[in-house]
Design an enzyme around this catalytic site. Structure first.
Site, mmCIF file in Angstrom:
data_model
loop_
_atom_site.group_PDB
_atom_site.id
_atom_site.type_symbol
_atom_site.label_atom_id
_atom_site.label_comp_id
_atom_site.label_asym_id
_atom_site.label_seq_id
_atom_site.Cartn_x
_atom_site.Cartn_y
_atom_site.Cartn_z
ATOM 1 N N LYS A 13 -2.202 4.227 31.966
ATOM 2 C CA LYS A 13 -2.459 3.883 30.558
ATOM 3 C C LYS A 13 -3.915 4.113 30.184
ATOM 4 O O LYS A 13 -4.224 4.714 29.168
ATOM 5 C CB LYS A 13 -2.117 2.406 30.277
ATOM 6 C CG LYS A 13 -0.685 2.019 30.533
ATOM 7 C CD LYS A 13 -0.437 0.552 30.233
ATOM 8 C CE LYS A 13 -1.248 -0.410 31.084
ATOM 9 N NZ LYS A 13 -0.938 -0.366 32.523
ATOM 10 N N ARG A 88 1.006 -7.623 26.345
ATOM 11 C CA ARG A 88 1.675 -7.717 27.641
ATOM 12 C C ARG A 88 2.753 -8.780 27.630
ATOM 13 O O ARG A 88 3.430 -8.968 28.648
ATOM 14 C CB ARG A 88 0.644 -8.088 28.710
ATOM 15 C CG ARG A 88 0.071 -6.887 29.476
ATOM 16 C CD ARG A 88 -0.925 -7.437 30.477
ATOM 17 N NE ARG A 88 -1.139 -6.616 31.616
ATOM 18 C CZ ARG A 88 -2.219 -5.853 31.799
ATOM 19 N NH1 ARG A 88 -3.128 -5.754 30.859
ATOM 20 N NH2 ARG A 88 -2.364 -5.193 32.917
ATOM 21 N N ARG A 127 -7.319 3.933 43.367
ATOM 22 C CA ARG A 127 -8.103 3.820 42.125
ATOM 23 C C ARG A 127 -9.506 3.318 42.442
ATOM 24 O O ARG A 127 -9.694 2.415 43.237
ATOM 25 C CB ARG A 127 -7.422 2.841 41.157
ATOM 26 C CG ARG A 127 -8.298 2.527 39.963
ATOM 27 C CD ARG A 127 -7.528 2.091 38.755
ATOM 28 N NE ARG A 127 -6.890 0.793 38.889
ATOM 29 C CZ ARG A 127 -6.167 0.232 37.927
ATOM 30 N NH1 ARG A 127 -5.960 0.859 36.782
ATOM 31 N NH2 ARG A 127 -5.621 -0.941 38.119
ATOM 32 N N ARG A 160 -11.117 -2.389 42.714
ATOM 33 C CA ARG A 160 -10.992 -3.690 42.044
ATOM 34 C C ARG A 160 -10.294 -4.696 42.959
ATOM 35 O O ARG A 160 -9.362 -4.345 43.658
ATOM 36 C CB ARG A 160 -10.172 -3.527 40.754
ATOM 37 C CG ARG A 160 -11.001 -3.078 39.571
ATOM 38 C CD ARG A 160 -10.155 -2.614 38.410
ATOM 39 N NE ARG A 160 -9.011 -3.460 38.099
ATOM 40 C CZ ARG A 160 -8.141 -3.198 37.123
ATOM 41 N NH1 ARG A 160 -8.304 -2.138 36.355
ATOM 42 N NH2 ARG A 160 -7.127 -3.993 36.903
ATOM 43 N N ARG A 171 1.380 -8.274 40.566
ATOM 44 C CA ARG A 171 1.211 -7.786 39.193
ATOM 45 C C ARG A 171 2.462 -7.048 38.723
ATOM 46 O O ARG A 171 2.832 -7.102 37.554
ATOM 47 C CB ARG A 171 -0.028 -6.883 39.098
ATOM 48 C CG ARG A 171 -1.310 -7.675 39.318
ATOM 49 C CD ARG A 171 -2.504 -6.761 39.488
ATOM 50 N NE ARG A 171 -2.839 -6.060 38.268
ATOM 51 C CZ ARG A 171 -3.612 -4.977 38.208
ATOM 52 N NH1 ARG A 171 -4.104 -4.474 39.324
ATOM 53 N NH2 ARG A 171 -3.880 -4.423 37.068
HETATM 54 P P1 ADP Z 1 -3.556 1.710 34.144
HETATM 55 O O1 ADP Z 1 -4.591 1.738 33.068
HETATM 56 O O2 ADP Z 1 -2.159 1.938 33.636
HETATM 57 O O3 ADP Z 1 -3.640 0.476 35.018
HETATM 58 P P2 ADP Z 1 -5.094 3.929 35.310
HETATM 59 O O4 ADP Z 1 -5.228 4.851 34.142
HETATM 60 O O5 ADP Z 1 -6.312 3.177 35.731
HETATM 61 O O6 ADP Z 1 -3.835 2.943 35.124
HETATM 62 O O7 ADP Z 1 -4.537 4.802 36.543
HETATM 63 C C1 ADP Z 1 -4.300 4.204 37.819
HETATM 64 C C2 ADP Z 1 -4.776 5.155 38.923
HETATM 65 O O8 ADP Z 1 -3.941 6.314 38.961
HETATM 66 C C3 ADP Z 1 -6.205 5.669 38.702
HETATM 67 O O9 ADP Z 1 -6.805 5.795 39.958
HETATM 68 C C4 ADP Z 1 -6.005 7.028 38.033
HETATM 69 O O10 ADP Z 1 -7.092 7.916 38.294
HETATM 70 C C5 ADP Z 1 -4.704 7.509 38.685
HETATM 71 N N1 ADP Z 1 -3.870 8.320 37.773
HETATM 72 C C6 ADP Z 1 -3.700 8.162 36.430
HETATM 73 N N2 ADP Z 1 -2.838 9.072 35.940
HETATM 74 C C7 ADP Z 1 -2.409 9.801 37.006
HETATM 75 C C8 ADP Z 1 -1.482 10.892 37.185
HETATM 76 N N3 ADP Z 1 -0.797 11.389 36.148
HETATM 77 N N4 ADP Z 1 -1.311 11.366 38.436
HETATM 78 C C9 ADP Z 1 -1.970 10.834 39.493
HETATM 79 N N5 ADP Z 1 -2.852 9.826 39.403
HETATM 80 C C10 ADP Z 1 -3.067 9.300 38.185
HETATM 81 P P1 AMP Z 2 -5.788 -4.152 33.383
HETATM 82 O O1 AMP Z 2 -7.209 -3.731 33.434
HETATM 83 O O2 AMP Z 2 -5.096 -3.820 32.101
HETATM 84 O O3 AMP Z 2 -4.997 -3.710 34.601
HETATM 85 O O4 AMP Z 2 -5.805 -5.768 33.436
HETATM 86 C C1 AMP Z 2 -6.330 -6.477 34.551
HETATM 87 C C2 AMP Z 2 -5.946 -7.952 34.455
HETATM 88 O O5 AMP Z 2 -6.526 -8.521 33.261
HETATM 89 C C3 AMP Z 2 -4.447 -8.251 34.341
HETATM 90 O O6 AMP Z 2 -3.788 -8.274 35.601
HETATM 91 C C4 AMP Z 2 -4.484 -9.631 33.671
HETATM 92 O O7 AMP Z 2 -4.827 -10.650 34.586
HETATM 93 C C5 AMP Z 2 -5.650 -9.486 32.691
HETATM 94 N N1 AMP Z 2 -5.187 -8.981 31.375
HETATM 95 C C6 AMP Z 2 -5.516 -7.794 30.792
HETATM 96 N N2 AMP Z 2 -4.904 -7.657 29.596
HETATM 97 C C7 AMP Z 2 -4.154 -8.801 29.437
HETATM 98 C C8 AMP Z 2 -3.263 -9.250 28.427
HETATM 99 N N3 AMP Z 2 -2.982 -8.519 27.323
HETATM 100 N N4 AMP Z 2 -2.679 -10.463 28.595
HETATM 101 C C9 AMP Z 2 -2.933 -11.216 29.677
HETATM 102 N N5 AMP Z 2 -3.728 -10.836 30.681
HETATM 103 C C10 AMP Z 2 -4.345 -9.630 30.567
#
Ligand code: ADP
Ligand code: AMP
Length: 214
Positions: A13, A88, A127, A160, A171
Protein backbone atom coordinates in the site's frame (compact mmCIF):
# COMPACT_ATOMS: atom_id res chain seq x y z
CA UNK A 1 -9.03 12.71 -6.25
CA UNK A 2 -9.61 10.99 -2.88
CA UNK A 3 -8.30 7.47 -2.62
CA UNK A 4 -7.98 4.89 0.15
CA UNK A 5 -5.53 2.00 -0.13
CA UNK A 6 -6.71 -1.35 1.23
CA UNK A 7 -4.73 -4.55 1.65
CA UNK A 8 -2.90 -6.62 4.24
CA UNK A 9 0.07 -5.20 6.13
CA UNK A 10 2.97 -5.53 3.70
CA UNK A 11 0.81 -5.80 0.57
CA UNK A 12 2.50 -2.74 -0.91
CA UNK A 13 0.00 0.00 0.00
CA UNK A 14 2.69 2.46 1.01
CA UNK A 15 4.87 1.69 -2.02
CA UNK A 16 1.97 2.33 -4.39
CA UNK A 17 0.54 5.27 -2.42
CA UNK A 18 3.86 7.14 -2.78
CA UNK A 19 3.84 6.58 -6.54
CA UNK A 20 0.20 7.72 -6.79
CA UNK A 21 0.97 10.83 -4.71
CA UNK A 22 3.86 11.74 -6.99
CA UNK A 23 2.03 11.14 -10.28
CA UNK A 24 -1.22 12.87 -9.35
CA UNK A 25 0.27 15.62 -7.15
CA UNK A 26 -1.71 14.79 -4.01
CA UNK A 27 -0.45 14.18 -0.45
CA UNK A 28 0.27 10.63 0.74
CA UNK A 29 -1.13 10.26 4.24
CA UNK A 30 -0.05 7.20 6.23
CA UNK A 31 -1.46 6.88 9.75
CA UNK A 32 1.39 4.44 10.51
CA UNK A 33 3.94 7.11 9.49
CA UNK A 34 2.18 9.71 11.65
CA UNK A 35 2.30 7.37 14.65
CA UNK A 36 5.98 6.53 14.01
CA UNK A 37 6.86 10.24 13.75
CA UNK A 38 5.15 10.79 17.10
CA UNK A 39 7.02 7.87 18.67
CA UNK A 40 10.29 9.29 17.37
CA UNK A 41 9.40 12.73 18.70
CA UNK A 42 8.46 11.31 22.12
CA UNK A 43 4.96 12.86 22.12
CA UNK A 44 2.07 11.69 24.32
CA UNK A 45 0.29 10.37 21.22
CA UNK A 46 3.43 8.44 20.31
CA UNK A 47 3.70 6.87 23.77
CA UNK A 48 0.08 5.78 23.62
CA UNK A 49 0.35 4.35 20.09
CA UNK A 50 3.64 2.49 20.65
CA UNK A 51 2.20 0.03 23.16
CA UNK A 52 -0.41 -1.12 20.64
CA UNK A 53 1.88 -1.09 17.62
CA UNK A 54 4.59 -3.18 19.27
CA UNK A 55 2.00 -5.86 19.96
CA UNK A 56 0.66 -5.83 16.41
CA UNK A 57 -2.68 -4.41 17.61
CA UNK A 58 -4.60 -1.47 16.21
CA UNK A 59 -4.34 1.88 17.97
CA UNK A 60 -7.85 2.60 19.36
CA UNK A 61 -10.33 4.35 17.07
CA UNK A 62 -10.82 7.27 19.48
CA UNK A 63 -7.16 8.23 19.02
CA UNK A 64 -6.83 7.41 15.32
CA UNK A 65 -9.99 8.89 13.83
CA UNK A 66 -9.53 12.42 15.23
CA UNK A 67 -5.89 12.45 14.17
CA UNK A 68 -6.74 11.51 10.58
CA UNK A 69 -9.71 13.87 10.29
CA UNK A 70 -7.50 16.74 11.50
CA UNK A 71 -4.86 15.85 8.92
CA UNK A 72 -7.27 15.81 5.97
CA UNK A 73 -8.59 19.23 7.01
CA UNK A 74 -5.21 20.79 6.29
CA UNK A 75 -4.81 23.06 3.27
CA UNK A 76 -2.70 20.65 1.20
CA UNK A 77 -5.61 18.17 1.16
CA UNK A 78 -8.00 20.50 -0.67
CA UNK A 79 -7.31 18.80 -4.01
CA UNK A 80 -7.52 15.25 -2.64
CA UNK A 81 -5.17 12.71 -1.06
CA UNK A 82 -4.23 9.07 -0.91
CA UNK A 83 -4.80 7.43 2.47
CA UNK A 84 -2.53 4.52 3.39
CA UNK A 85 -3.40 2.44 6.45
CA UNK A 86 -6.66 4.26 7.16
CA UNK A 87 -9.42 3.18 7.51
CA UNK A 88 -8.68 -0.13 9.21
CA UNK A 89 -12.02 -0.65 11.00
CA UNK A 90 -15.67 -0.12 10.10
CA UNK A 91 -16.06 2.75 12.65
CA UNK A 92 -13.04 4.48 11.01
CA UNK A 93 -14.59 4.06 7.55
CA UNK A 94 -17.96 5.35 8.75
CA UNK A 95 -16.38 8.38 10.45
CA UNK A 96 -14.54 9.23 7.25
CA UNK A 97 -17.66 8.87 5.09
CA UNK A 98 -19.61 11.05 7.52
CA UNK A 99 -16.92 13.74 7.78
CA UNK A 100 -16.75 13.92 3.98
CA UNK A 101 -20.53 13.90 3.62
CA UNK A 102 -20.75 16.98 5.88
CA UNK A 103 -18.51 18.80 3.43
CA UNK A 104 -20.44 17.53 0.39
CA UNK A 105 -17.52 15.28 -0.58
CA UNK A 106 -16.90 11.57 -1.03
CA UNK A 107 -14.14 9.10 -1.74
CA UNK A 108 -13.45 8.29 -5.38
CA UNK A 109 -11.64 4.95 -5.12
CA UNK A 110 -10.81 2.21 -2.60
CA UNK A 111 -7.92 0.25 -4.12
CA UNK A 112 -7.28 -3.23 -2.78
CA UNK A 113 -3.67 -4.33 -3.28
CA UNK A 114 -4.30 -8.06 -3.10
CA UNK A 115 -1.51 -10.32 -1.76
CA UNK A 116 -2.10 -13.72 -0.11
CA UNK A 117 -0.92 -14.18 3.50
CA UNK A 118 1.72 -16.70 2.41
CA UNK A 119 3.72 -13.96 0.63
CA UNK A 120 3.34 -11.38 3.38
CA UNK A 121 5.78 -12.74 5.95
CA UNK A 122 8.63 -12.82 3.36
CA UNK A 123 7.82 -9.30 2.26
CA UNK A 124 7.84 -7.95 5.79
CA UNK A 125 11.04 -9.71 6.79
CA UNK A 126 12.79 -7.97 3.87
CA UNK A 127 11.21 -4.54 4.39
CA UNK A 128 13.55 -1.79 5.52
CA UNK A 129 12.11 1.50 6.63
CA UNK A 130 13.47 5.01 6.97
CA UNK A 131 11.99 6.41 10.16
CA UNK A 132 13.17 9.91 9.21
CA UNK A 133 11.29 10.38 5.90
CA UNK A 134 8.95 7.36 5.71
CA UNK A 135 10.57 5.80 2.62
CA UNK A 136 10.29 2.01 2.38
CA UNK A 137 12.56 -0.50 0.65
CA UNK A 138 12.88 -4.25 0.26
CA UNK A 139 16.29 -5.91 0.47
CA UNK A 140 15.52 -7.97 -2.67
CA UNK A 141 12.57 -6.44 -4.56
CA UNK A 142 13.24 -2.74 -4.06
CA UNK A 143 16.76 -2.34 -2.71
CA UNK A 144 18.25 1.06 -1.81
CA UNK A 145 21.29 2.18 -3.84
CA UNK A 146 23.56 1.76 -0.80
CA UNK A 147 22.73 -1.07 1.58
CA UNK A 148 21.15 0.17 4.82
CA UNK A 149 20.96 3.84 3.73
CA UNK A 150 17.88 5.78 2.60
CA UNK A 151 18.13 6.98 -1.04
CA UNK A 152 15.94 10.00 -0.29
CA UNK A 153 17.43 11.45 2.89
CA UNK A 154 20.60 9.46 3.73
CA UNK A 155 19.36 8.22 7.12
CA UNK A 156 19.98 4.67 8.36
CA UNK A 157 17.34 2.08 7.39
CA UNK A 158 15.83 -0.21 10.03
CA UNK A 159 13.75 -3.38 10.31
CA UNK A 160 10.61 -2.13 12.04
CA UNK A 161 9.94 -3.80 15.42
CA UNK A 162 6.47 -4.79 14.23
CA UNK A 163 7.85 -6.45 11.07
CA UNK A 164 9.35 -9.35 13.03
CA UNK A 165 7.65 -12.62 11.96
CA UNK A 166 5.78 -13.26 15.23
CA UNK A 167 4.25 -9.75 15.20
CA UNK A 168 3.44 -9.97 11.48
CA UNK A 169 1.35 -13.08 12.18
CA UNK A 170 -0.62 -11.16 14.82
CA UNK A 171 -1.08 -8.21 12.47
CA UNK A 172 -2.48 -10.53 9.81
CA UNK A 173 -5.02 -11.94 12.29
CA UNK A 174 -6.05 -8.41 13.27
CA UNK A 175 -6.30 -7.53 9.57
CA UNK A 176 -8.63 -10.44 8.79
CA UNK A 177 -10.82 -9.77 11.84
CA UNK A 178 -11.07 -5.98 11.79
CA UNK A 179 -10.08 -4.66 8.38
CA UNK A 180 -11.47 -7.19 5.91
CA UNK A 181 -15.11 -6.10 6.48
CA UNK A 182 -14.11 -2.88 4.69
CA UNK A 183 -14.10 -4.70 1.36
CA UNK A 184 -17.84 -5.24 1.57
CA UNK A 185 -18.32 -1.68 2.84
CA UNK A 186 -16.57 -0.14 -0.18
CA UNK A 187 -17.99 -2.71 -2.60
CA UNK A 188 -21.45 -1.56 -1.54
CA UNK A 189 -20.35 2.04 -2.02
CA UNK A 190 -19.41 1.07 -5.59
CA UNK A 191 -15.79 2.27 -5.37
CA UNK A 192 -13.81 -0.93 -4.67
CA UNK A 193 -11.12 -1.81 -7.24
CA UNK A 194 -8.76 -4.77 -6.86
CA UNK A 195 -5.25 -5.09 -8.27
CA UNK A 196 -2.95 -8.13 -8.13
CA UNK A 197 -0.27 -7.06 -5.66
CA UNK A 198 1.92 -10.12 -6.25
CA UNK A 199 3.18 -8.64 -9.53
CA UNK A 200 6.32 -6.54 -9.94
CA UNK A 201 5.72 -3.18 -8.25
CA UNK A 202 5.83 -1.25 -11.55
CA UNK A 203 3.19 -3.54 -13.03
CA UNK A 204 1.00 -3.06 -9.94
CA UNK A 205 1.34 0.69 -10.48
CA UNK A 206 0.39 0.41 -14.19
CA UNK A 207 -2.76 -1.46 -13.17
CA UNK A 208 -3.59 1.32 -10.70
CA UNK A 209 -3.02 4.04 -13.30
CA UNK A 210 -5.37 2.14 -15.64
CA UNK A 211 -8.05 2.51 -12.95
CA UNK A 212 -7.37 6.13 -11.98
CA UNK A 213 -6.72 7.42 -15.49
CA UNK A 214 -3.42 8.66 -16.92
P1 ADP B 1 2.29 -1.75 3.24
O1 ADP B 1 2.34 -0.26 3.15
O2 ADP B 1 1.07 -2.35 2.59
O3 ADP B 1 2.48 -2.26 4.65
P2 ADP B 1 4.85 -1.65 1.80
O4 ADP B 1 4.52 -0.76 0.65
O5 ADP B 1 5.71 -1.09 2.89
O6 ADP B 1 3.52 -2.33 2.41
O7 ADP B 1 5.54 -2.98 1.20
C1 ADP B 1 5.98 -4.04 2.05
C2 ADP B 1 7.33 -4.56 1.55
O8 ADP B 1 7.17 -5.22 0.30
C3 ADP B 1 8.36 -3.45 1.32
O9 ADP B 1 9.62 -3.96 1.67
C4 ADP B 1 8.26 -3.16 -0.18
O10 ADP B 1 9.49 -2.66 -0.70
C5 ADP B 1 7.94 -4.55 -0.73
N1 ADP B 1 7.06 -4.50 -1.92
C6 ADP B 1 6.04 -3.63 -2.17
N2 ADP B 1 5.44 -3.91 -3.34
C7 ADP B 1 6.06 -5.02 -3.83
C8 ADP B 1 5.90 -5.84 -5.01
N3 ADP B 1 4.94 -5.58 -5.90
N4 ADP B 1 6.73 -6.89 -5.16
C9 ADP B 1 7.68 -7.18 -4.23
N5 ADP B 1 7.89 -6.46 -3.12
C10 ADP B 1 7.09 -5.40 -2.90
P1 AMP C 1 1.36 0.62 9.02
O1 AMP C 1 2.52 1.54 8.95
O2 AMP C 1 0.18 1.07 8.22
O3 AMP C 1 1.73 -0.82 8.76
O4 AMP C 1 0.85 0.68 10.56
C1 AMP C 1 1.68 0.26 11.63
C2 AMP C 1 0.85 0.14 12.91
O5 AMP C 1 0.30 1.44 13.25
C3 AMP C 1 -0.37 -0.78 12.84
O6 AMP C 1 -0.04 -2.15 13.05
C4 AMP C 1 -1.24 -0.20 13.96
O7 AMP C 1 -0.77 -0.58 15.24
C5 AMP C 1 -1.00 1.30 13.81
N1 AMP C 1 -1.98 1.91 12.88
C6 AMP C 1 -1.71 2.50 11.69
N2 AMP C 1 -2.85 2.95 11.10
C7 AMP C 1 -3.86 2.61 11.97
C8 AMP C 1 -5.27 2.75 11.93
N3 AMP C 1 -5.92 3.33 10.88
N4 AMP C 1 -5.99 2.29 12.98
C9 AMP C 1 -5.38 1.72 14.04
N5 AMP C 1 -4.07 1.51 14.12
C10 AMP C 1 -3.30 1.96 13.09
Amino acid sequence: MKIVMLGAPGAGKGTQAKKIAEKYGIPHISTGDIFRANIKGGTELGKKAKAYMDEGKLVPDDVTIGMLLDRISEADCAGGYVLDGFPRTIPQAESLTEALRKRGEKLDYAIDVNVPDASIVTRMAGRRACLACGATYHIVYNAPKTEGVCDSCGEKLVLRDDDKPETVQKRLTVYHDQTQPLFQYYEQAGILKTVDGTQDLNQVFSDIVAILGA
